[in-house]
Design an enzyme around this catalytic site. Structure first.
Site, PDB file in Angstrom:
ATOM      1  N   HIS A  43      -4.191   4.613  -1.325  1.00 23.78           N
ATOM      2  CA  HIS A  43      -4.024   5.941  -0.675  1.00 23.78           C
ATOM      3  C   HIS A  43      -2.450   6.286  -0.691  1.00 23.78           C
ATOM      4  CE1 HIS A  43      -1.777   4.325   2.947  1.00 23.78           C
ATOM      5  NE2 HIS A  43      -1.464   5.160   3.294  1.00 23.78           N
ATOM      6  N   SER A  46       1.091   1.571   7.154  1.00 19.27           N
ATOM      7  CA  SER A  46       0.774   0.552   6.189  1.00 19.27           C
ATOM      8  C   SER A  46       1.557   0.655   4.796  1.00 19.27           C
ATOM      9  CB  SER A  46      -0.638   0.668   6.020  1.00 19.27           C
ATOM     10  OG  SER A  46      -1.110   1.904   5.461  1.00 19.27           O
ATOM     11  N   GLU A  47       1.896   1.730   4.195  1.00 18.62           N
ATOM     12  CA  GLU A  47       2.874   2.135   3.182  1.00 18.62           C
ATOM     13  C   GLU A  47       3.900   2.934   3.364  1.00 18.62           C
ATOM     14  OE1 GLU A  47      -0.680  -0.344   1.640  1.00 18.62           O
ATOM     15  OE2 GLU A  47      -0.684   1.513   2.331  1.00 18.62           O
ATOM     16  N   THR A  48       5.047   3.106   2.774  1.00 20.65           N
ATOM     17  CA  THR A  48       5.934   4.102   2.550  1.00 20.65           C
ATOM     18  C   THR A  48       6.094   4.141   1.107  1.00 20.65           C
ATOM     19  OG1 THR A  48       6.676   3.675   4.698  1.00 20.65           O
ATOM     20  CG2 THR A  48       7.926   5.054   3.228  1.00 20.65           C
TER      21      THR A  48
END
Length: 277
Positions: A75, A44-46
């Site tokens: 997060h 979902s995120e990097t």
């Protein structure tokens, strides 16, 4: 070669939270390289740790979904702080690292668990009737207790339902939600019965960002707290669950102190090594 860390966030048990991939010392990477890495990890995120440019910051963070860059996300903030600390980072004032990002400076506190001070909302207030109709149609619900904009960057709009069971039973039309400008990022929350080990169940739908349902979402829970507590829907301190439908056990610890909201959770380092870029 760059140091690479993957951290599971909002859990104390690996594989049950929301992972974020963190690339260290990324000042030499181009925007295109960052976007390619984020697409490749398919999380979902990097995030990418860089040298700070603002006084008072310990590092600068850039946050990418598989489709675009975000000014802030929760997060990734906690997971990146954990990765930075694990790599030997020392906060300049000793209280906890200060992150520079698109939303400004965000302080992370390091105590029993990491927590971040929620940034101000960029959009708040009630959802108008036409927009709420779009939301309820996409979610497949017609019994809404309340709704509000709780956007701190990603575009969050939130819907309060009568109970956690209703939240858990949702089967939204993700295509419809993703196609609407109203519902690019939708959070749904409902209370658990009295005596439960958590107060709320939360779900997050973000198909427009390349993520159908996000396992555990710090930015959404920050925005929810900034709405639910002042509106009288929640006490000043509570724990929310998220990711249940996806087989996760996310636990988000919220504390509302006057005008300040702290959003915290446990973190577990799952992967440590290097990435060949």
């Amino acid at each position: 070669m760059h140091r690479f860390t993957q951290v599971d966030v909002f859990t104390d048990e690996l594989f049950t939270g929301n992972p974020v991939a963190v690339v260290h010392d990324a000042d030499d990477l181009t925007d295109a390289q960052m976007a390619a890495i984020a697409s490749w990890t398919n999380l979902s995120e990097t995030t990418f740790l860089l040298r700070p440019t603002q006084p008072g910051a310990d590092y600068r963070l850039r946050i990418f979904t598989p489709r675009r860059e975000l000014p802030f996300a929760g997060h990734p903030t906690l997971g990146s702080a954990r990765a930075w600390l694990e790599a030997g980072g020392v906060p300049h004032d000793g209280a906890g690292p200060v992150q520079e990002c698109g939303a400004g400076l965000v302080r992370v506190r390091a105590a029993q668990r990491l927590s971040f001070e929620a940034p101000p909302l960029v959009r708040s207030g009630p959802v108008d009737a036409a927009d709420l109709t779009v939301l309820t149609a996409g979610l497949g619900v017609d019994d809404v207790v309340d709704a509000a904009w709780v956007d701190n960057g990603p575009g969050w709009v939130a819907v309060l339902l009568r109970d956690a069971a209703t939240v858990l039973s949702l089967e939204p039309d993700l295509r419809a939600l993703g196609a609407s400008d109203v519902s690019r990022a939708v959070g749904v929350v409902g209370p658990h019965p009295a005596g439960s080990d958590v107060m709320f169940e939360v779900r997050a739908f973000v198909p427009a960002l390349g993520v159908g349902e996000d396992p555990v979402t710090g930015s959404l829970n920050a925005g929810l707290a900034q709405w639910l507590v002042p509106a009288g829907h929640a006490p000043s301190s509570y724990v929310a669950a998220q990711g249940t439908v996806l087989g996760r056990k996310g636990r988000i610890h919220v504390e509302h102190r006057g005008e300040q909201v702290l959003v915290g959770g446990d973190t577990v380092v799952g992967v440590a090594g290097t990435i060949a870029v």
